[in-house]
Design an enzyme around this catalytic site. Structure first.
Site, mmCIF file in Angstrom:
data_model
loop_
_atom_site.group_PDB
_atom_site.id
_atom_site.type_symbol
_atom_site.label_atom_id
_atom_site.label_comp_id
_atom_site.label_asym_id
_atom_site.label_seq_id
_atom_site.Cartn_x
_atom_site.Cartn_y
_atom_site.Cartn_z
ATOM 1 N N LEU A 1 0.823 -1.218 0.000
ATOM 2 C CA LEU A 1 0.000 0.000 0.000
ATOM 3 C C LEU A 1 0.853 1.263 0.000
ATOM 4 C CD1 LEU A 1 -2.725 -1.084 2.591
ATOM 5 C CD2 LEU A 1 -2.779 -1.277 0.091
ATOM 6 N N HIS A 2 0.363 2.251 -0.729
ATOM 7 C CA HIS A 2 0.996 3.571 -0.757
ATOM 8 C C HIS A 2 -0.114 4.611 -0.623
ATOM 9 C CE1 HIS A 2 -0.501 3.597 -4.834
ATOM 10 N NE2 HIS A 2 0.215 2.514 -5.121
ATOM 11 N N GLY B 1 -1.589 6.402 -2.682
ATOM 12 C CA GLY B 1 -2.655 6.296 -3.676
ATOM 13 C C GLY B 1 -3.768 5.380 -3.184
ATOM 14 N N HIS B 2 -3.387 4.221 -2.659
ATOM 15 C CA HIS B 2 -4.382 3.303 -2.097
ATOM 16 C C HIS B 2 -5.097 3.955 -0.905
ATOM 17 C CE1 HIS B 2 -1.388 0.124 -3.577
ATOM 18 N NE2 HIS B 2 -2.490 -0.162 -4.246
ATOM 19 N N GLN C 1 -4.703 -12.550 -12.608
ATOM 20 C CA GLN C 1 -4.576 -11.365 -13.465
ATOM 21 C C GLN C 1 -3.134 -11.092 -13.877
ATOM 22 O OE1 GLN C 1 -6.314 -8.705 -10.355
ATOM 23 N NE2 GLN C 1 -4.800 -7.229 -11.068
ATOM 24 N N LYS D 1 -5.788 5.629 -11.944
ATOM 25 C CA LYS D 1 -4.494 5.087 -12.367
ATOM 26 C C LYS D 1 -4.694 3.878 -13.289
ATOM 27 C CE LYS D 1 -0.059 3.736 -11.720
ATOM 28 N NZ LYS D 1 -0.136 2.353 -12.144
ATOM 29 N N GLN E 1 -9.257 -0.553 -16.338
ATOM 30 C CA GLN E 1 -9.912 -1.425 -15.349
ATOM 31 C C GLN E 1 -11.215 -0.792 -14.853
ATOM 32 O OE1 GLN E 1 -7.690 -3.705 -12.187
ATOM 33 N NE2 GLN E 1 -8.211 -1.909 -11.006
ATOM 34 N N SER F 1 2.747 3.844 -7.444
ATOM 35 C CA SER F 1 2.478 2.453 -7.815
ATOM 36 C C SER F 1 3.332 1.541 -6.958
ATOM 37 C CB SER F 1 2.837 2.239 -9.289
ATOM 38 O OG SER F 1 2.927 0.860 -9.574
ATOM 39 N N SER F 2 2.778 0.380 -6.634
ATOM 40 C CA SER F 2 3.547 -0.604 -5.862
ATOM 41 C C SER F 2 4.795 -1.018 -6.626
ATOM 42 C CB SER F 2 2.683 -1.836 -5.580
ATOM 43 O OG SER F 2 1.452 -1.440 -5.025
HETATM 44 P P1 AMP Z 1 -3.579 -2.280 -6.965
HETATM 45 O O1 AMP Z 1 -3.154 -2.655 -5.591
HETATM 46 O O2 AMP Z 1 -2.455 -1.808 -7.816
HETATM 47 O O3 AMP Z 1 -4.436 -3.338 -7.610
HETATM 48 O O4 AMP Z 1 -4.507 -1.006 -6.811
HETATM 49 C C1 AMP Z 1 -5.644 -1.042 -5.993
HETATM 50 C C2 AMP Z 1 -6.495 0.169 -6.276
HETATM 51 O O5 AMP Z 1 -5.752 1.351 -5.988
HETATM 52 C C3 AMP Z 1 -6.917 0.253 -7.747
HETATM 53 O O6 AMP Z 1 -8.257 0.726 -7.817
HETATM 54 C C4 AMP Z 1 -5.945 1.255 -8.300
HETATM 55 O O7 AMP Z 1 -6.419 1.948 -9.424
HETATM 56 C C5 AMP Z 1 -5.778 2.195 -7.117
HETATM 57 N N1 AMP Z 1 -4.521 2.926 -7.224
HETATM 58 C C6 AMP Z 1 -3.286 2.413 -7.459
HETATM 59 N N2 AMP Z 1 -2.373 3.401 -7.553
HETATM 60 C C7 AMP Z 1 -3.046 4.573 -7.383
HETATM 61 C C8 AMP Z 1 -2.675 5.952 -7.390
HETATM 62 N N3 AMP Z 1 -1.417 6.325 -7.591
HETATM 63 N N4 AMP Z 1 -3.635 6.876 -7.189
HETATM 64 C C9 AMP Z 1 -4.926 6.499 -6.991
HETATM 65 N N5 AMP Z 1 -5.335 5.218 -6.972
HETATM 66 C C10 AMP Z 1 -4.423 4.265 -7.174
#
Ligand code: AMP
Length: 279
Positions: free
Chosen positions: A31-32, A34-35, A59, A149, A153, A185-186
């Site tokens: 998690l960062h 953004g999440h 996926q 982002k 999707q 991003s992770s």
């Molecule tokens: P993930 O863990 O990459 O599958 O992302 C989980 C959710 O967080 C998804 O809906 C992503 O679009 C969202 N997400 C990932 N990175 C960001 C970001 N930088 N800003 C906003 N939402 C994000």
């Protein structure tokens, strides 16, 4: 903090919410901010908020990417604890894909899943649809919060909700960026110093494209020049595209009424990055 690993205990908790609307925030962890912004949004809206952490093997079209995907679970739980009032579902594989249960009939969203990411990551969106179908079925949320982002999707899940007439409102949160514009991003953790220094070029191309559109340059022209700019910075480019926000079809002219989104996927220092921006 409530942490669930089993569907049965999660559903018992969900029942106890009674009428309170539930927001689901699916993630793959690492998690960062953004999440966390997605979860904070749900909390501010006063929704009961459930984050899920599940690295969904279905996926990943690239086995190596799946192996390398970061999984700092203790750190993730610590971050979530600091948010307070977020419940977390961290299921093992067989809770999401139980062997004895038939997979639900796959829904055909081929018109949205074949292009952009779909053409470079075969099967990726089938995996996304499989996990989202299961998570929505288990949790029955009123709200689903996802990030811009992963624009394609969100378009696909939006269409899935519509096609299945699910009583769920999708909220798409804007992309959180580092101060130099790189989308959080992770996968950014895997960028070496040189690649990290060049990575914001993707954002610069997106901003430049916005400017070029306002100056009347054609989508085709912007796509070609944008790709050149990334190649010059040392990226391997999977695609640079300008598409209609709803149909995801490439645009040759600027539409009057619908939105246009520029989407980029490119690799630098062996890390594949994606980003997008409405133009
Ligand atoms: P993930 O863990 O990459 O599958 O992302 C989980 C959710 O967080 C998804 O809906 C992503 O679009 C969202 N997400 C990932 N990175 C960001 C970001 N930088 N800003 C906003 N939402 C994000």
């Amino acid at each position: 903090m409530q942490v669930f690993t089993r569907v049965a205990t999660l559903q018992a908790w969900r029942k106890r919410l009674r009428g309170r609307p539930l927001a689901l925030v699916p993630t793959m962890g690492a998690l960062h901010d953004g999440h966390l912004a997605l979860m904070k949004y749900a909390l501010e809206e006063k929704y009961a908020t459930l984050a899920t952490i599940f690295v969904n093997p279905k996926q990943f079209n690239d086995a190596n990417d799946l192996i390398k995907y970061p999984r700092p679970l203790a750190q993730d739980l610590h971050l979530l604890e600091r948010l307070a009032r977020v419940a977390v579902f961290v299921p093992p594989y067989d809770e999401i894909y139980p062997a004895q249960e038939a997979s639900p009939r796959p829904i055909d969203l081929g018109h949205l899943t074949q292009q952009l990411e779909g053409s470079f990551r075969p099967g990726h969106f089938d995996g996304v649809i499989a996990v989202m179908t299961r998570l929505l079925d288990i949790t029955q949320p009123e709200h689903l919060i996802m990030g811009q982002k992963d624009f394609q999707q969100t378009a696909i899940i939006d269409e899935m909700i519509r096609a299945l007439a699910l009583p769920i409102k999708l909220f798409v949160h804007h992309t959180l960026r580092e101060t130099d514009g790189l989308a959080m991003s992770s996968r950014n953790q895997r960028l070496g110093p040189e690649a990290r220094a060049n990575a914001p070029a993707i954002y610069q191309v997106l901003k430049w494209a916005q400017q070029m559109k306002s100056e009347g340059r054609s989508p085709n022209d912007i796509v070609q020049s944008g790709e050149m700019l990334l190649l010059e910075k040392g990226f391997e480019v999977d695609y640079v595209g300008i598409v209609d926000a709803l149909t995801l079809q490439d645009l040759t002219n600027w539409p009057d009424s619908s939105r246009s989104v520029m989407c980029i996927a490119a690799t630098i220092g062996q890390v594949r990055l994606i980003d997008n921006m409405e133009l």
